[in-house]
Design a protein around this motif. Structure first.
Motif, mmCIF file in Angstrom:
data_model
loop_
_atom_site.group_PDB
_atom_site.id
_atom_site.type_symbol
_atom_site.label_atom_id
_atom_site.label_comp_id
_atom_site.label_asym_id
_atom_site.label_seq_id
_atom_site.Cartn_x
_atom_site.Cartn_y
_atom_site.Cartn_z
ATOM 1 N N ASP A 95 43.075 14.973 -17.464
ATOM 2 C CA ASP A 95 42.254 14.768 -16.334
ATOM 3 C C ASP A 95 40.909 15.570 -15.865
ATOM 4 O O ASP A 95 41.267 16.995 -15.782
ATOM 5 N N ILE A 96 39.921 15.122 -15.921
ATOM 6 C CA ILE A 96 38.602 15.836 -15.774
ATOM 7 C C ILE A 96 37.841 15.300 -14.491
ATOM 8 O O ILE A 96 37.620 14.221 -14.356
ATOM 9 N N ALA A 97 37.674 16.507 -13.402
ATOM 10 C CA ALA A 97 37.097 16.097 -12.280
ATOM 11 C C ALA A 97 35.706 16.684 -12.318
ATOM 12 O O ALA A 97 35.320 17.690 -12.710
ATOM 13 N N MET A 98 34.602 15.574 -12.099
ATOM 14 C CA MET A 98 33.326 15.960 -12.186
ATOM 15 C C MET A 98 32.933 16.538 -11.023
ATOM 16 O O MET A 98 32.598 15.897 -9.967
ATOM 17 N N LEU A 99 32.821 17.999 -10.908
ATOM 18 C CA LEU A 99 32.221 18.327 -9.430
ATOM 19 C C LEU A 99 30.728 18.118 -9.306
ATOM 20 O O LEU A 99 30.401 17.743 -8.211
ATOM 21 N N ASN A 100 29.724 18.292 -10.342
ATOM 22 C CA ASN A 100 28.517 17.495 -10.226
ATOM 23 C C ASN A 100 27.852 17.626 -11.530
ATOM 24 O O ASN A 100 28.258 18.172 -12.292
ATOM 25 N N THR A 101 26.731 16.938 -11.379
ATOM 26 C CA THR A 101 25.959 16.853 -12.640
ATOM 27 C C THR A 101 24.696 17.984 -12.268
ATOM 28 O O THR A 101 24.355 18.896 -12.746
ATOM 29 N N ASN A 102 23.859 17.524 -11.313
ATOM 30 C CA ASN A 102 22.855 18.247 -10.882
ATOM 31 C C ASN A 102 23.152 19.385 -9.935
ATOM 32 O O ASN A 102 24.179 19.048 -9.217
ATOM 33 N N GLY A 103 22.928 20.474 -10.146
ATOM 34 C CA GLY A 103 23.444 21.379 -9.380
ATOM 35 C C GLY A 103 22.361 22.537 -8.702
ATOM 36 O O GLY A 103 21.290 22.047 -8.360
ATOM 37 N N ILE A 104 22.742 23.936 -8.636
ATOM 38 C CA ILE A 104 21.764 24.604 -8.030
ATOM 39 C C ILE A 104 20.205 24.891 -8.430
ATOM 40 O O ILE A 104 19.351 25.378 -7.735
ATOM 41 N N PHE A 105 20.283 24.602 -9.842
ATOM 42 C CA PHE A 105 19.074 24.765 -10.496
ATOM 43 C C PHE A 105 18.291 23.468 -10.182
ATOM 44 O O PHE A 105 17.002 23.506 -9.836
ATOM 45 N N LEU A 106 18.851 22.308 -10.513
ATOM 46 C CA LEU A 106 18.130 21.133 -10.609
ATOM 47 C C LEU A 106 17.953 20.511 -9.176
ATOM 48 O O LEU A 106 16.865 19.939 -9.128
ATOM 49 N N ILE A 107 18.809 20.550 -8.237
ATOM 50 C CA ILE A 107 18.639 19.958 -7.139
ATOM 51 C C ILE A 107 17.352 20.292 -6.434
ATOM 52 O O ILE A 107 16.578 19.376 -5.864
ATOM 53 N N PRO A 108 16.971 21.654 -6.249
ATOM 54 C CA PRO A 108 15.616 21.849 -5.464
ATOM 55 C C PRO A 108 14.501 21.419 -6.364
ATOM 56 O O PRO A 108 13.569 20.750 -5.866
ATOM 57 N N ILE A 109 14.485 21.414 -7.571
ATOM 58 C CA ILE A 109 13.355 20.948 -8.772
ATOM 59 C C ILE A 109 13.234 19.518 -8.287
ATOM 60 O O ILE A 109 12.136 19.063 -8.415
ATOM 61 N N ASP A 110 14.628 18.591 -8.471
ATOM 62 C CA ASP A 110 14.229 17.070 -8.156
ATOM 63 C C ASP A 110 13.790 16.950 -6.753
ATOM 64 O O ASP A 110 13.344 15.721 -6.753
ATOM 65 N N MET A 111 13.825 17.708 -5.778
ATOM 66 C CA MET A 111 13.303 17.507 -4.355
ATOM 67 C C MET A 111 12.000 17.785 -4.342
ATOM 68 O O MET A 111 11.298 16.982 -3.744
ATOM 69 N N ILE A 112 11.454 18.965 -5.133
ATOM 70 C CA ILE A 112 10.023 19.251 -5.017
ATOM 71 C C ILE A 112 9.171 18.996 -6.225
ATOM 72 O O ILE A 112 8.077 19.362 -6.287
ATOM 73 N N GLY A 113 9.823 18.835 -7.236
ATOM 74 C CA GLY A 113 9.208 18.813 -8.682
ATOM 75 C C GLY A 113 9.470 20.036 -9.615
ATOM 76 O O GLY A 113 9.485 20.940 -8.903
ATOM 77 N N TRP A 114 8.882 19.837 -10.646
ATOM 78 C CA TRP A 114 9.095 20.870 -11.837
ATOM 79 C C TRP A 114 8.165 22.022 -11.172
ATOM 80 O O TRP A 114 8.578 23.170 -11.399
ATOM 81 N N VAL A 115 6.629 21.734 -11.138
ATOM 82 C CA VAL A 115 6.139 22.994 -10.937
ATOM 83 C C VAL A 115 6.349 23.560 -9.879
ATOM 84 O O VAL A 115 6.354 24.900 -9.864
ATOM 85 N N ASP A 116 6.361 23.135 -8.608
ATOM 86 C CA ASP A 116 6.744 23.681 -7.132
ATOM 87 C C ASP A 116 8.095 24.333 -7.348
ATOM 88 O O ASP A 116 8.334 25.531 -6.848
#
Length: 313
Positions: A95-116
């Motif tokens: 049994d594998i529980a997927m806690l998350n895929t995007n996390g503390i690194f990617l969520i902010p980037i996905d919200m404001i873009g890679w450059v910012d």
């Protein structure tokens, strides 16, 4: 056995030998805008579900507090959720529980873009860390519910911290901005009695040492490369891997022959799992073409054949 770094009876498959649970709220989007609870807009294509690079969830980082609407975990019917998962699961599988895929690194980037998003590490470190801390607290809270109701053997977490040429961040940035929070997540997983599996794409280089230092039990690294091989030789079965198959090799090229594809499975197992400590994964062969479907069938069939005998030889 493989997940604990042992030499199992056969080479297990990440896809075929596990029951996978993931909370629905990670995939839920507004039907009108296609945005999730972080106001990230998602698009579906042949490569899977990807954030819309033309969309900005927020204009300025300090707007995250009024924008992100973390789901109220206490309002979910976890007993019913757990019962549904149990009914759909095979008791013979992990049994594998997927806690998350995007996390503390990617969520902010996905919200404001890679450059910012990357510039914020240097320009707005206090604000970024406050956001990272809030995401971490949310993930830790999810882990507690997983432990109480789902009882997983493995909890899957991670973040794509690296590209093909190496990590997106330096060791210094990892140490002061991300390491304490990733460690907190891994510790929460261990507290519920589960193994921690950490996914990271790209050439992770020094990050592999760091993953092991913070207590990661299984590294899901779907990008085989010289650096990964060096780390595997260095750590042996202390570095348990999910992956192995090289999705950039000639076996992954369009029109690759059946012989080449099948031989690539042998190569992956012999290179990264000859003494155990490997959970085979093709890295996610994508696409709906006939060529992709044939590759997946050949890879799985050869894994079943070679993977069943390789440790008996």
């Amino acid at each position: 056995m493989a997940a604990h770094g042992e030499k199992p009876l056969w080479v297990p498959s990440f896809i075929e030998d596990s029951n996978v649970f993931m909370p629905d709220f990670w995939m839920e989007v507004d039907p009108d805008t296609g945005t999730d609870f972080c106001n990230i807009r998602w698009l579906e294509n042949d490569a899977g579900r990807m954030p819309d690079g033309r969309w900005r969830a927020i204009e300025n980082l300090d707007q995250w507090r009024e924008t992100v609407k973390f789901p109220d975990l206490s309002s979910l019917d976890w007993k019913e959720i757990a019962e549904c998962f149990k009914l759909m699961s095979d008791s013979e599988k992990v049994d594998i529980a997927m806690l998350n895929t995007n996390g503390i690194f990617l969520i902010p980037i996905d919200m404001i873009g890679w450059v910012d998003g990357l510039c914020a590490i240097y320009e707005e470190p206090e604000e970024l860390e406050a956001f990272i801390s809030a995401i971490t607290d949310f993930l830790v809270e999810i882990v507690k519910y997983l432990g109480e109701y789902i009882h997983p053997d493995i909890v899957f977490t991670g973040d794509d911290l690296a590209a093909a040429n190496g990590p997106f961040i330096s060791k210094e940035v990892w140490d002061f901005m991300y390491k304490p929070y990733f460690k907190k997540i891994i510790e929460a997983i261990h507290e519920i009695g589960a193994l921690a599996e950490f996914h990271c794409c790209g050439n992770c280089q020094f990050l592999i040492d760091e993953f092991l230092e913070i207590g990661v039990d299984i590294c899901q690294l779907p990008e085989p490369n010289a650096s990964l091989m060096q780390k595997k030789e260095q750590y042996g079965n202390k570095l348990v891997l999910t992956g192995g198959w090289d999705r950039h090799s000639t076996a992954a090229f369009p029109g690759a022959s059946e012989e080449i594809v099948r031989q690539s499975v042998h190569k992956a197992i012999d290179a990264y799992g000859k003494n155990g400590g490997l959970i085979f994964w093709d890295g996610g062969i994508v696409g709906t073409s006939e060529d992709s479907q044939k590759k997946m069938a050949w890879v799985l069939d050869e894994l079943t054949k070679y993977g069943k005998i390789v440790y008996q030889q």
